[in-house]
Design an enzyme around this catalytic site. Sequence first.
Site, PDB file in Angstrom:
ATOM      1  CE1 TYR A 182      -3.158  -2.957   0.066  1.00 19.68           C
ATOM      2  CE2 TYR A 182      -3.841  -2.164   2.157  1.00 19.68           C
ATOM      3  CZ  TYR A 182      -3.999  -2.750   1.142  1.00 19.68           C
ATOM      4  OH  TYR A 182      -5.096  -4.013   1.004  1.00 19.68           O
ATOM      5  CE  LYS A 241       0.779 -17.630  -3.101  1.00 18.52           C
ATOM      6  NZ  LYS A 241      -0.007 -18.736  -2.887  1.00 18.52           N
ATOM      7  CG  ASP A 282      -2.403 -19.957  -0.989  1.00 22.24           C
ATOM      8  OD1 ASP A 282      -1.508 -19.936   0.143  1.00 22.24           O
ATOM      9  OD2 ASP A 282      -2.328 -20.940  -1.800  1.00 22.24           O
ATOM     10  CG  ASP A 312      -7.013  -4.564   3.781  1.00 24.93           C
ATOM     11  OD1 ASP A 312      -7.993  -4.305   4.607  1.00 24.93           O
ATOM     12  OD2 ASP A 312      -6.967  -3.563   2.904  1.00 24.93           O
ATOM     13  CG  ASP A 314     -12.428  -6.489   6.351  1.00 24.29           C
ATOM     14  OD1 ASP A 314     -11.927  -5.798   7.575  1.00 24.29           O
ATOM     15  OD2 ASP A 314     -12.763  -5.969   5.499  1.00 24.29           O
TER      16      ASP A 314
END
Length: 360
Positions: free
Chosen positions: A141, A191, A223, A247, A251
């Site tokens: 980001y 990852k 994943d 992020d 959620d």
Amino acid sequence: MTKKILILPGDGIGPEIVAEAEKVLQALRADFGLDVETEQALIGGAATDAEGTSLPEQTLALARQADAVLLGAVGGPRWDALERHLRPERGLLAIRAELGLFGNLRPAILYPQLADASALKPEVVAGLDILIVRELTGGIYFGEPRGIDTVDGVRRGYNTLVYSEPEVERIARLAFDIAGKRQGRVTSVDKANVLEVSELWRETVTRLAGDYPGITLEHMYVDNAAMQLVRAPKQFDVVVTGNMFGDILSDCAAMLTGSIGMLPSASLNESSQGLYEPVHGSAPDIAGQGKANPLATILSLAMLLRYSLGEGVLAERVEGAVGKVLDQGLGTPDIRRPGMREVGTTAMGDAVVAALGEAG
Ligand code: NAD
């Protein structure tokens, strides 16, 4: 020494829910010896209306001097058409950046009384208590270079995923420290099978684990972590991960609980100064109607007591009081189940204050 709390009610339901958390704070001062002083300031749309900026200098100066900031929520349709720099959300992003809040803590706790609010089967989620620790000021980001350009007549967009070792170290230390006060288990999510930045992340977290012999560390690809969160979420204690993975996963974890009005959050910097806020937004659809759920804000206050004021016992008292109120069958419209008694924002806050004396 008297600690300072800056209170930023914000917009929409913000002032209503923050008022209830202030009642709890007031009761802790009056009856439980909490030594704090509070100030209020403007942020978001309310600040844009009054001062022409969503984060006035005065607010930022007070925030810097405070030990902790408690925020309601910002935003609403009234301000959506404004230029980007005047929008309420800019104020929130700016205060996070100015205070250097690199560590975002998002607990996902499912109160047994609300187990059927989850989309998952009650036996999969009952008693869920996990904490996602998300790196908040680095990663993709913020990475440079970034942009949209045209190469050989073809438009392309690009961002950069970059983490330095010190950035990984400080978020990992935060996660290890917190895990030491919980069940002592950290899952680091990356990852590393595809991304070099994740290789460095994994090496760094593994190296640091040597300093925390009491903590069990495991690594998981993002994943798989997404899958495990909905398959068997109770296997996790503390999950630490980068900005974008965090992020998405936070959620996802939050929604395991099914109740947006119950979810607190904390964002911390290196001096344990923190910004505490409910996960939900300003809920303009119910603002001013006295039916917003104040519990996420009250639980954010509990996090503030624990992480910025070192008042873990009082934090547990507040969390215990919330549990008692649910045991009494009280619920604002968003969490009310058959057999529960519907109450409004103020009555819910009063009930938590009353339960403070009983909890323990
Ligand atoms: P929202 O979280 O405000 O509302 C989503 C839904 O959940 C609505 O139906 C709302 O009524 C309900 N809800 C939210 N909090 C509740 C509570 N405490 N009690 C009962 N019901 C509650 O999300 P949105 O509608 O997408 O956004 C509304 C505004 O909030 C927008 O301007 C958005 O930019 C802003 N926003 C702010 C923050 C923040 O301040 N951190 C976060 C998200 C959204």
